[in-house]
Design an enzyme around this catalytic site. Structure first.
Site, PDB file in Angstrom:
ATOM      1  N   LYS A 112     -33.616  42.139 -14.855  1.00 49.04           N
ATOM      2  CA  LYS A 112     -34.675  42.174 -15.879  1.00 49.04           C
ATOM      3  C   LYS A 112     -35.950  41.481 -15.426  1.00 49.04           C
ATOM      4  CE  LYS A 112     -32.016  43.186 -19.947  1.00 49.04           C
ATOM      5  NZ  LYS A 112     -31.571  42.825 -21.288  1.00 49.04           N
ATOM      6  N   LYS A 193     -23.519  57.593 -18.988  1.00 49.64           N
ATOM      7  CA  LYS A 193     -23.057  56.962 -20.234  1.00 49.64           C
ATOM      8  C   LYS A 193     -23.994  57.291 -21.405  1.00 49.64           C
ATOM      9  CE  LYS A 193     -23.647  52.531 -21.509  1.00 49.64           C
ATOM     10  NZ  LYS A 193     -23.538  51.106 -21.801  1.00 49.64           N
ATOM     11  N   LYS A 196     -27.945  53.854 -26.107  1.00 54.86           N
ATOM     12  CA  LYS A 196     -28.969  53.891 -27.156  1.00 54.86           C
ATOM     13  C   LYS A 196     -30.379  53.793 -26.597  1.00 54.86           C
ATOM     14  CE  LYS A 196     -28.158  49.062 -28.764  1.00 54.86           C
ATOM     15  NZ  LYS A 196     -27.228  48.666 -27.754  1.00 54.86           N
TER      16      LYS A 196
HETATM   17  P1  ATP Z   1     -28.294  49.829 -24.043  1.00 58.40           P
HETATM   18  O1  ATP Z   1     -28.812  51.226 -24.036  1.00 58.40           O
HETATM   19  O2  ATP Z   1     -29.220  48.834 -24.696  1.00 58.40           O
HETATM   20  O3  ATP Z   1     -27.730  49.390 -22.723  1.00 58.40           O
HETATM   21  P2  ATP Z   1     -25.772  50.658 -24.976  1.00 58.40           P
HETATM   22  O4  ATP Z   1     -25.774  51.666 -26.072  1.00 58.40           O
HETATM   23  O5  ATP Z   1     -25.564  51.173 -23.589  1.00 58.40           O
HETATM   24  O6  ATP Z   1     -27.080  49.829 -25.044  1.00 58.40           O
HETATM   25  P3  ATP Z   1     -24.490  48.077 -25.012  1.00 58.40           P
HETATM   26  O7  ATP Z   1     -25.291  47.276 -26.006  1.00 58.40           O
HETATM   27  O8  ATP Z   1     -24.728  47.846 -23.558  1.00 58.40           O
HETATM   28  O9  ATP Z   1     -24.660  49.647 -25.344  1.00 58.40           O
HETATM   29  O10 ATP Z   1     -22.940  47.912 -25.276  1.00 58.40           O
HETATM   30  C1  ATP Z   1     -22.372  47.447 -26.477  1.00 58.40           C
HETATM   31  C2  ATP Z   1     -20.884  47.724 -26.419  1.00 58.40           C
HETATM   32  O11 ATP Z   1     -20.651  49.138 -26.556  1.00 58.40           O
HETATM   33  C3  ATP Z   1     -20.190  47.324 -25.119  1.00 58.40           C
HETATM   34  O12 ATP Z   1     -18.919  46.798 -25.413  1.00 58.40           O
HETATM   35  C4  ATP Z   1     -20.071  48.617 -24.344  1.00 58.40           C
HETATM   36  O13 ATP Z   1     -18.947  48.616 -23.464  1.00 58.40           O
HETATM   37  C5  ATP Z   1     -19.879  49.644 -25.471  1.00 58.40           C
HETATM   38  N1  ATP Z   1     -20.472  50.939 -25.119  1.00 58.40           N
HETATM   39  C6  ATP Z   1     -21.766  51.201 -24.964  1.00 58.40           C
HETATM   40  N2  ATP Z   1     -21.984  52.497 -24.677  1.00 58.40           N
HETATM   41  C7  ATP Z   1     -20.759  53.080 -24.636  1.00 58.40           C
HETATM   42  C8  ATP Z   1     -20.291  54.400 -24.380  1.00 58.40           C
HETATM   43  N3  ATP Z   1     -21.138  55.371 -24.107  1.00 58.40           N
HETATM   44  N4  ATP Z   1     -18.979  54.649 -24.432  1.00 58.40           N
HETATM   45  C9  ATP Z   1     -18.111  53.667 -24.712  1.00 58.40           C
HETATM   46  N5  ATP Z   1     -18.467  52.389 -24.963  1.00 58.40           N
HETATM   47  C10 ATP Z   1     -19.772  52.085 -24.923  1.00 58.40           C
END
Ligand code: ATP
Ligand code: LTN
Length: 333
Positions: A112, A193, A196
């Protein structure tokens, strides 16, 4: 006595179907077996720039959404990090027992800080605040995504060091990474993946999204040129992702799903996936709208904060005594 599970969530956006299937369902499972604490890490969110109006809205929205997803306020202590004035003080005391070298080596900090040359010092000390969250509540286990594992390990190191230097006051926490959870992938780009913060939201399903839009996104999900509904993530990532979604929401195994749709074409299968996603999301949205502006939500947060403050205040006072600051005449024994 039940062991303590604690986790924090950053209020930085609307959670996705991926978060629901991957993380929230696991938390719902934990709530029966652990004394469970879930909090909104709003102080962590401001280590990078945030719009105050959006941030305020996201905090309450996230609490309501988690409850709507099945996090039971009777079984979990739910609170907002910044409601507790002790956590930042504890963080400072821990900072004075943490080395700059340790913090500057953290992967998240390195990544970051590279993105913006003008990063804040909060970005560097972020893991110490996380250690304060964890250690102030005597957490035994900390369920987190793999990206946060290193921070929980640092919290362990800090706790061990403090206990050795002063007195055994901290429980040594253990990160819990559920590596065999189903990763939900992007509907348009099914090797990536579902996230969000994705630039292209066409392949991402947000839990507060319009139901018709959700149907369209699923109906136009990327698949392959074959015609069989078979779980094969390597060669058929799109269909495999849809099987994962259907399997998780219907509580059926992948084999059962393959069997159920062995005579269907992709269009028919997608329609059934859309139906079950919409049914799940519709229920969540109805509950969410009921509680978002309710007194019930305020009561939950008041109760959660009270407990959080009570426990961490004691830890703060004990830490001060150990370190030798403040007015107390207590000495270390
Ligand atoms: P960002 O886009 O801000 O990285 P994100 O949607 O990828 O956010 P995180 O905030 O990094 O999600 O993760 C929150 C939780 O949700 C973690 O435990 C992560 O393992 C789970 N998670 C996130 N995206 C997925 C996915 N696509 N499938 C399964 N589990 C997920
Ligand atoms: N850094 C975490 C959120 C978080 C957290 C915590 C998680 C803040 N404090 C304590 C577990 C324990 C994240 O970004 N997901």
């Amino acid at each position: 006595m039940k062991k303590i599970s604690l986790t924090g969530l950053q209020p930085t956006g609307i959670i996705t179907l991926g978060n629901y299937i991957g993380a929230i369902k696991q938390m719902v499972g934990f709530q029966n077996d652990y004394d469970s604490y879930i909090f909104i890490a709003d102080m962590h969110a401001i280590t990078i720039n945030q719009d105050p109006i959006t941030l305020r809205k996201n905090i309450r929205s996230l609490v309501a959404l988690y409850i709507a997803c099945g996090i039971d306020p009777e079984k979990n202590t739910i609170y907002i990090q910044s409601d507790n004035p002790y956590v930042a003080n504890i963080s400072w005391l821990l900072e004075c027992n943490t080395y700059y070298g340790e913090l500057s080596r953290m992967t998240q900090f390195k990544e970051k800080s590279k993105k913006n040359a003008n990063f804040t010092s909060g970005l560097l000390t972020y893991p110490v605040l996380m250690a304060a969250d964890i250690l102030s509540m005597h957490a035994d286990i900390v369920p987190v995504g793999i990206d946060q594992k290193q921070h929980v390990e640092l919290a362990r190191d800090i706790a061990i060091r403090f206990n050795k230097k002063y007195k055994e006051i901290f429980t040594i926490p253990e990160p819990i990474i559920n590596s065999d959870i189903t990763k939900i992938t992007d509907l348009q780009n099914p090797t990536k993946k579902m996230s969000k913060s994705s630039e292209n939201q066409k392949g991402v399903i947000s839990l507060l999204e319009d139901l018709d839009v959700i149907r369209k996104k699923i109906m136009s999900a990327t698949t392959d040129s074959e015609m069989n509904i078979k779980y094969d993530p390597e060669n058929k990532p799109g269909i495999s992702n849809l099987i994962n979604i259907y399997s998780s929401l219907s509580f059926k195994s992948r084999e059962e799903v393959e069997q159920e749709f062995k005579n269907s074409n992709y269009g028919e299968f997608k329609k059934c996936v859309a139906d079950i996603v919409i049914e799940t999301v519709k229920n969540i949205q109805e509950k969410y709208n009921e509680i978002l502006n309710s007194d019930y939500l305020n009561e939950i947060l008041d109760k959660g904060s009270k407990k959080n403050i009570e426990i961490s205040k004691k830890v703060y006072e004990t830490m001060k005594d150990c370190i030798g600051i403040g007015r107390s005449n207590k000495t270390l024994d």
